[in-house]
Design an enzyme around this catalytic site. Structure first.
Site, PDB file in Angstrom:
ATOM      1  N   CYS A   1       0.813  -1.233   0.000  1.00 13.66           N
ATOM      2  CA  CYS A   1       0.000   0.000   0.000  1.00 13.66           C
ATOM      3  C   CYS A   1       0.845   1.283   0.000  1.00 13.66           C
ATOM      4  O   CYS A   1       0.473   2.275  -0.622  1.00 13.66           O
ATOM      5  CB  CYS A   1      -0.951  -0.003   1.187  1.00 13.66           C
ATOM      6  SG  CYS A   1      -0.205  -0.561   2.722  1.00 13.66           S
TER       7      CYS A   1
ATOM      8  N   HIS B   1      -2.344   6.746   3.693  1.00 10.20           N
ATOM      9  CA  HIS B   1      -0.900   6.878   3.921  1.00 10.20           C
ATOM     10  C   HIS B   1      -0.416   8.184   3.274  1.00 10.20           C
ATOM     11  O   HIS B   1      -0.631   8.413   2.074  1.00 10.20           O
ATOM     12  CB  HIS B   1      -0.147   5.709   3.284  1.00 10.20           C
ATOM     13  CG  HIS B   1      -0.363   4.383   3.957  1.00 10.20           C
ATOM     14  ND1 HIS B   1      -0.980   4.244   5.176  1.00 10.20           N
ATOM     15  CD2 HIS B   1      -0.004   3.122   3.570  1.00 10.20           C
ATOM     16  CE1 HIS B   1      -1.009   2.956   5.513  1.00 10.20           C
ATOM     17  NE2 HIS B   1      -0.429   2.251   4.549  1.00 10.20           N
TER      18      HIS B   1
HETATM   19  N1  LIG Z   1      -4.692  -3.775   5.700  1.00  6.62           N
HETATM   20  C1  LIG Z   1      -4.094  -3.145   4.673  1.00  6.62           C
HETATM   21  O1  LIG Z   1      -4.191  -1.915   4.496  1.00  6.62           O
HETATM   22  C2  LIG Z   1      -3.295  -3.923   3.664  1.00  6.62           C
HETATM   23  C3  LIG Z   1      -2.765  -3.223   2.622  1.00  6.62           C
HETATM   24  C4  LIG Z   1      -2.052  -3.909   1.648  1.00  6.62           C
HETATM   25  C5  LIG Z   1      -1.888  -5.266   1.749  1.00  6.62           C
HETATM   26  N2  LIG Z   1      -2.400  -5.948   2.811  1.00  6.62           N
HETATM   27  C6  LIG Z   1      -2.187  -7.391   2.849  1.00  6.62           C
HETATM   28  O2  LIG Z   1      -3.445  -8.059   2.661  1.00  6.62           O
HETATM   29  C7  LIG Z   1      -3.446  -9.272   3.406  1.00  6.62           C
HETATM   30  C8  LIG Z   1      -4.634  -9.279   4.344  1.00  6.62           C
HETATM   31  O3  LIG Z   1      -4.528  -8.230   5.289  1.00  6.62           O
HETATM   32  P1  LIG Z   1      -5.718  -7.931   6.327  1.00  6.62           P
HETATM   33  O4  LIG Z   1      -5.341  -6.667   7.000  1.00  6.62           O
HETATM   34  O5  LIG Z   1      -7.037  -8.045   5.635  1.00  6.62           O
HETATM   35  O6  LIG Z   1      -5.568  -9.209   7.349  1.00  6.62           O
HETATM   36  P2  LIG Z   1      -6.643  -9.781   8.378  1.00  6.62           P
HETATM   37  O7  LIG Z   1      -7.662  -8.768   8.734  1.00  6.62           O
HETATM   38  O8  LIG Z   1      -5.865 -10.423   9.468  1.00  6.62           O
HETATM   39  O9  LIG Z   1      -7.400 -10.962   7.540  1.00  6.62           O
HETATM   40  C9  LIG Z   1      -6.767 -12.172   7.225  1.00  6.62           C
HETATM   41  C10 LIG Z   1      -7.706 -13.103   6.454  1.00  6.62           C
HETATM   42  O10 LIG Z   1      -6.997 -14.323   6.166  1.00  6.62           O
HETATM   43  C11 LIG Z   1      -7.692 -15.431   6.767  1.00  6.62           C
HETATM   44  N3  LIG Z   1      -6.724 -16.391   7.301  1.00  6.62           N
HETATM   45  C12 LIG Z   1      -5.893 -16.237   8.355  1.00  6.62           C
HETATM   46  N4  LIG Z   1      -5.178 -17.368   8.555  1.00  6.62           N
HETATM   47  C13 LIG Z   1      -5.572 -18.253   7.615  1.00  6.62           C
HETATM   48  C14 LIG Z   1      -5.221 -19.588   7.304  1.00  6.62           C
HETATM   49  N5  LIG Z   1      -4.287 -20.261   8.001  1.00  6.62           N
HETATM   50  N6  LIG Z   1      -5.835 -20.190   6.265  1.00  6.62           N
HETATM   51  C15 LIG Z   1      -6.766 -19.537   5.559  1.00  6.62           C
HETATM   52  N7  LIG Z   1      -7.163 -18.268   5.800  1.00  6.62           N
HETATM   53  C16 LIG Z   1      -6.563 -17.637   6.816  1.00  6.62           C
HETATM   54  C17 LIG Z   1      -8.534 -14.828   7.885  1.00  6.62           C
HETATM   55  O11 LIG Z   1      -9.620 -15.714   8.151  1.00  6.62           O
HETATM   56  P3  LIG Z   1     -10.281 -15.872   9.635  1.00  6.62           P
HETATM   57  O12 LIG Z   1     -11.204 -14.685   9.829  1.00  6.62           O
HETATM   58  O13 LIG Z   1     -11.010 -17.163   9.564  1.00  6.62           O
HETATM   59  O14 LIG Z   1      -9.156 -15.876  10.622  1.00  6.62           O
HETATM   60  C18 LIG Z   1      -8.966 -13.512   7.217  1.00  6.62           C
HETATM   61  O15 LIG Z   1     -10.007 -13.763   6.324  1.00  6.62           O
HETATM   62  C19 LIG Z   1      -2.095  -9.352   4.122  1.00  6.62           C
HETATM   63  O16 LIG Z   1      -1.215 -10.125   3.348  1.00  6.62           O
HETATM   64  C20 LIG Z   1      -1.660  -7.904   4.194  1.00  6.62           C
HETATM   65  O17 LIG Z   1      -0.265  -7.777   4.283  1.00  6.62           O
HETATM   66  C21 LIG Z   1      -3.121  -5.305   3.773  1.00  6.62           C
END
Ligand SMILES: NC(=O)c1ccc[n+]([C@@H]2O[C@H](COP(=O)([O-])OP(=O)(O)OC[C@H]3O[C@@H](n4cnc5c(N)ncnc54)[C@H](OP(=O)(O)O)[C@@H]3O)[C@@H](O)[C@H]2O)c1
Length: 344
Positions: free
Chosen positions: A150, A242
């Site tokens: 991001c 950001h």
């Molecule tokens: N937040 C941001 O602004 C942002 C920006 C750019 C990129 N990202 C990237 O996008 C990705 C997601 O970020 P997020 O902030 O959305 O994370 P998050 O809120 O922690 O969500 C993670 C997701 O992955 C699932 N998950 C976790 N462990 C798993 C497993 N072992 N097997 C299958 N599914 C699993 C979770 O399911 P459950 O609900 O069942 O646990 C949830 O649906 C990351 O790689 C992050 O680096 C985030």
């Protein structure tokens, strides 16, 4: 007819943004939702701790979440948007590609691999054809495209606008919102009345991904741009958006007025989610600001301002909405590019 799509990691912060964008999308129809084993078998309403700023769409709320396994996703789903933690993405995304699914992923695993296109459609849409090389090398029926981090997405389009002046060195300092760390990423006790001058692994992402995005693809091989990029990343107590301070040295002389004009004229893409104006340039040196400007262009525009000459070349500030332009919106845009280019 709409393309049937799925969301891997649908219950998370980025997954919820994906649902918000995909539910009303004219080209895509949500047909599969996956998450961890603890969510599998529940309805989406039960599994997702919904925190997005609009209600859960009723049709999505009633869908059953499945485990993140290719055998659990219907075979008539063509495109998967992945918002899995990178450790999980590393373990499972390739299996989906092997099973024939095309994956547009947010996760950081594999972003710098030679045969994985890292794409911002307004900047390097031509890199999407690296998928031909990928399919030859990996023997996949499916395919994988990544969007950048991001904070990388926030400043790279502004550099692309200045590229004709010969980019030599870039220094960028970020002021990153807490949503970038996910809901459980930074506690209120850590961040209220505070700033944290370190985000693990983030500097390296800005320094390497920018060179790949600004690199050139000759149809067979991708060459990294040789611009030198140095980054310093900080977490601050804003929710979304950001803000970044950028210093650029160019080979050719570049005035602040010339830079503003180049950014304003830098074209957007002809895709459903691309904003009409990719880079909004402010004359007011107090803008852009996260709270005021992050939703420009439905959260898909980049904004810039405070452009001036400094001791270290041209200096300016830029801003993007990190979960829209920087994450979910970026993946959806890459999905639209895949469709436009016949990969679905
Ligand atoms: N937040 C941001 O602004 C942002 C920006 C750019 C990129 N990202 C990237 O996008 C990705 C997601 O970020 P997020 O902030 O959305 O994370 P998050 O809120 O922690 O969500 C993670 C997701 O992955 C699932 N998950 C976790 N462990 C798993 C497993 N072992 N097997 C299958 N599914 C699993 C979770 O399911 P459950 O609900 O069942 O646990 C949830 O649906 C990351 O790689 C992050 O680096 C985030």
């Amino acid at each position: 007819m709409a393309v049937r799509v799925g969301v891997l990691g649908a219950t998370g912060a980025v997954g919820q943004r994906l649902i918000q964008l995909l539910d009303p999308h004219p080209e895509f129809e949500i047909a599969a939702l996956t998450a961890s084993e603890s969510s599998a078998g529940k309805t989406y309403r039960q599994a997702a701790k919904w925190r997005a700023d609009s209600p859960i769409p009723d049709d999505v709320a009633a869908m059953t979440v499945s485990a993140t396994d290719p055998d659990e996703v219907p075979s008539d789903v063509d495109l998967l948007f992945s918002s899995l933690p990178s450790s999980v993405g590393e373990a499972v995304e390739s299996a989906f590609c092997e099973a024939g699914y095309v994956v547009s992923s947010n996760s950081s695993n594999g972003r710098m691999d030679d045969d994985i296109p890292l794409v911002i459609p307004e900047v390097n849409a031509d890199h999407i054809d690296l998928l031909e090389v990928q399919r030859d090398e990996r023997g996949w029926d499916g395919a994988m495209v990544k969007n950048p981090n991001c904070s990388t997405i926030t400043f790279v389009p502004t550099l692309a606008a200045l590229e004709e002046y010969g980019l030599e060195t870039v220094h960028v300092a970020t002021l990153q919102a807490v949503s970038g760390a996910g809901y459980d990423g930074v506690t209120s006790m850590e961040i209220i009345d505070n700033a944290i001058p370190h985000i693990g692994g983030e500097e390296d992402k800005l320094e390497t991904e920018s060179k790949k995005l600004l690199g050139s693809f000759d149809g067979a091989e991708l060459t990294l741009n040789d611009v030198e990029v140095g980054a310093s990343c900080n977490r601050i107590p804003t929710i979304d958006g950001h803000l970044e301070n950028v210093f650029v040295e160019t080979a050719e002389e570049l005035s602040p007025a010339g830079a503003a004009e180049a950014m304003r004229e830098y074209p957007s893409a002809d895709l459903h989610s691309s904003p009409d104006q990719l880079i909004e340039v402010f004359e007011d040196p107090e803008r852009p600001q996260p709270r005021l400007d992050r939703t420009l262009g439905n959260g898909m525009s980049i904004s810039a301002g405070g452009i001036r000459e400094s001791t270290f070349g041209l200096q300016y500030n830029c801003l993007a909405h990190n979960t829209m332009r920087g994450a979910a919106g970026a993946s959806v845009l890459n999905g639209e590019l895949l469709l436009e280019n016949g990969y679905l």
